[in-house]
Design an enzyme around this catalytic site. Structure first.
Site, short mmCIF file in Angstrom:
data_model
loop_
_atom_site.label_atom_id
_atom_site.label_comp_id
_atom_site.label_asym_id
_atom_site.label_seq_id
_atom_site.Cartn_x
_atom_site.Cartn_y
_atom_site.Cartn_z
N ASP A 8 1.35 4.64 -10.72
CA ASP A 8 -0.03 4.96 -10.34
C ASP A 8 -0.72 5.89 -11.34
OD1 ASP A 8 0.43 3.48 -7.97
OD2 ASP A 8 1.41 5.24 -7.11
N LYS A 11 -2.42 2.62 -15.34
CA LYS A 11 -2.10 1.67 -16.41
C LYS A 11 -3.01 0.44 -16.36
CE LYS A 11 2.14 1.49 -14.89
NZ LYS A 11 2.13 2.56 -13.89
N GLY A 35 0.55 -2.18 -7.89
CA GLY A 35 -0.84 -2.35 -7.48
C GLY A 35 -1.70 -1.79 -8.60
N HIS A 36 -2.25 -2.67 -9.42
CA HIS A 36 -3.03 -2.22 -10.57
C HIS A 36 -4.52 -2.39 -10.27
CE1 HIS A 36 0.59 -2.82 -13.47
NE2 HIS A 36 0.74 -1.83 -12.64
N GLN A 219 5.04 0.37 -12.29
CA GLN A 219 5.74 1.58 -11.84
C GLN A 219 5.75 2.62 -12.98
OE1 GLN A 219 7.63 -1.62 -11.16
NE2 GLN A 219 6.27 -1.71 -9.42
N PRO A 299 -0.84 7.36 1.84
CA PRO A 299 -1.36 8.49 1.07
C PRO A 299 -0.33 8.91 0.03
CG PRO A 299 -0.92 9.12 3.36
CD PRO A 299 -0.62 7.66 3.25
P1 IMP Z 1 10.27 -0.74 -4.28
O1 IMP Z 1 9.90 -0.98 -5.70
O2 IMP Z 1 9.36 -1.42 -3.29
O3 IMP Z 1 11.72 -1.04 -4.02
O4 IMP Z 1 10.10 0.83 -3.97
C1 IMP Z 1 10.92 1.83 -4.57
C2 IMP Z 1 10.13 3.08 -4.88
O5 IMP Z 1 9.20 2.80 -5.93
C3 IMP Z 1 9.28 3.59 -3.72
O6 IMP Z 1 9.22 5.01 -3.81
C4 IMP Z 1 7.91 3.01 -3.99
O7 IMP Z 1 6.88 3.77 -3.39
C5 IMP Z 1 7.88 3.10 -5.50
N1 IMP Z 1 6.98 2.13 -6.14
C6 IMP Z 1 7.21 0.82 -6.34
N2 IMP Z 1 6.17 0.25 -6.98
C7 IMP Z 1 5.30 1.22 -7.23
C8 IMP Z 1 4.03 1.27 -7.90
O8 IMP Z 1 3.52 0.28 -8.43
N3 IMP Z 1 3.43 2.50 -7.94
C9 IMP Z 1 3.99 3.60 -7.40
N4 IMP Z 1 5.16 3.61 -6.78
C10 IMP Z 1 5.81 2.43 -6.68
#
Ligand code: IMP
Length: 423
Positions: A8, A11, A35-36, A219, A299
């Site tokens: 977040d 990017k 989520g971009h 991520q 949040p």
């Molecule tokens: P997962 O990728 O759904 O398995 O989640 C693992 C961890 O990565 C959790 O803490 C999510 O909130 C975090 N996470 C996964 N994708 C994103 C992203 O695009 N932005 C921020 N956090 C993410």
């Protein structure tokens, strides 16, 4: 383009901004957990799977080898783009090697989280971890498998029997229907087929032709499976070397590793976050920064910019230039800070500790600066920023020894200050 913290960082909007002079934009890892968000004028687009470059006509967009693709999400996102009048036919490609997110992945993601109880990771619930788990265990279904109904059916049978046993015996959950999944996914196969290619070959050719390629990380460094705050990580490799791995490219020359870092830090989900602010400033950052998950709406936890994490990200990614996003969010705070070290029981730690027992003990040490009250969203030249904002930026550059080449000062595409041309 890599995220320096826990995702977040903005990017998507930076990739969108740079895409106008790129040829190819690639996603290399992750799936629809990302989520971009991109703002064009007053219109907001949120992408989960498709690279942010898709909004520019003619740019080739690739969903690369290292991704896990939920076909339902792909259908939804492409239909949305069609509705918005964005044409992508002949320029959007999906790797035949990418893995497919199956219904049991989504279900198990949530059930595993329940099983962990207080130790949960806080995943996005999109089935990403279980899909990568199957990939590593060599149970995975790849995009290419969907095009051979007999092979797909034969692969699915034992996998589903195994998953249904877990569902029944561990979770007392009703079994998933073999025929139902087969039928649903063979329909997706028809939908996906026109997009599927050997994308690693496409990228290699583009690279040989000296095309400009952006690999859009999803991520962030601290969510990397190997290099992040394990186990509070995602199941892929958001670091720069993971970008090449997932794109199917070797360590080719002429690479610039751009780190995207927010002017403060946020995190969604569980896990350590030494500079988290549970006070009014944390709330201020969340509300001004619109820090609610683009995928789950959760949040986000907010705090001061963690420079210890940033320095670590510069090292493990070999970041050569930095993009500082959302500088405008800091407007209105009387003092602004960033953390340069942690104090742990009287010791100063300058490197991020990978021993989880130390995480709750880390007390951040800050550099402090005057804030500014005027809006900076219409500033387009670095020299026109308030002196205090410049001090903040330059102190980070001095600390890291790399330049901040781009800054974002508002949510729209052009709310950007360019200090050095990228291409
Ligand atoms: P997962 O990728 O759904 O398995 O989640 C693992 C961890 O990565 C959790 O803490 C999510 O909130 C975090 N996470 C996964 N994708 C994103 C992203 O695009 N932005 C921020 N956090 C993410």
């Amino acid at each position: 383009m890599v995220g320096t913290h826990w995702g977040d960082e903005g990017k998507g909007r930076i990739v969108d901004y740079l895409s106008h002079s790129a040829d190819v934009v690639v996603r290399a890892q992750g799936g629809n957990n990302a989520g971009h968000t991109v703002m064009v004028g007053d219109k907001k687009y949120v992408f989960h799977l498709i690279p942010s470059g898709v909004l520019f006509p003619q740019k080739v967009c690739i969903l690369g080898d290292g991704m896990v693709i939920d076909p339902a999400s792909f259908v939804e996102e492409t239909r949305f783009l069609e509705k918005e009048g964005v044409s992508f036919s002949g320029r959007l490609f999906v790797s035949e090697k990418a893995h497919i997110v199956m219904p049991y992945h989504r279900l198990l993601d949530r059930l595993y989280e329940g099983l962990r109880g207080k130790e949960k990771i806080g995943t996005t619930g999109r089935g990403i971890g279980p899909a990568y788990e199957d990939k590593v265990a060599r149970w995975g279904i790849r995009v290419v498998d969907l095009f051979h109904p007999d092979i797909f059916a034969a692969k699915l049978k034992p996998i589903l029997e195994y998953k249904n046993r877990i569902l029944k015996e561990l979770f007392s959950n009703p079994p998933l229907s073999y025929e139902g999944i087969l039928e649903e996914y063979l329909q997706y196969a028809q939908y996906l087929k026109p997009y599927v290619r050997d994308t690693s070959f496409l990228l290699y050719t583009a690279w040989q032709e000296r095309k400009r390629i952006i690999i859009e990380g999803a991520q962030g460094t601290m969510l990397d499976l190997d290099h992040g705050t394990y186990p509070f990580v995602t199941s892929s490799y958001p670091v720069a070397s993971g970008a090449l791995l997932g794109a199917g490219l070797g360590p080719c020359p002429d690479i610039e590793v751009m780190g995207v870092c927010k002017a403060y830090t946020s995190r969604v989900g569980e896990g350590p976050f030494p500079t988290e602010l549970k006070d009014d400033v944390g709330v201020y950052l969340r509300e001004r920064g619109g820090e609610y998950g683009a995928t789950t709406g959760r949040p986000r936890r907010c705090g001061w910019l963690d420079g210890v994490v940033l320095k670590y990200a510069v090292r493990v990614n070999n970041i050569t230039s930095l993009v500082l996003t959302k500088l405008d969010v800091l407007q209105g705070l009387s003092k602004i800070r960033w953390c340069y070290a942690y104090e742990v029981e009287g010791r100063i730690l300058e490197e991020f500790p990978m021993d989880p027992s130390l995480w709750p003990l880390c007390r951040p040490l800050y550099k402090e600066f005057e804030g500014w009250s005027e809006s900076i969203s219409s500033v387009r030249s670095y020299k026109d920023l308030p002196r205090s904002a410049q001090n903040f930026v330059e102190s980070i550059e001095d600390f890291l020894g790399i330049p901040v080449v781009l800054l974002s000062v508002g949510p729209r595409r052009n709310d950007t200050i360019v200090r050095r041309e990228i291409w």
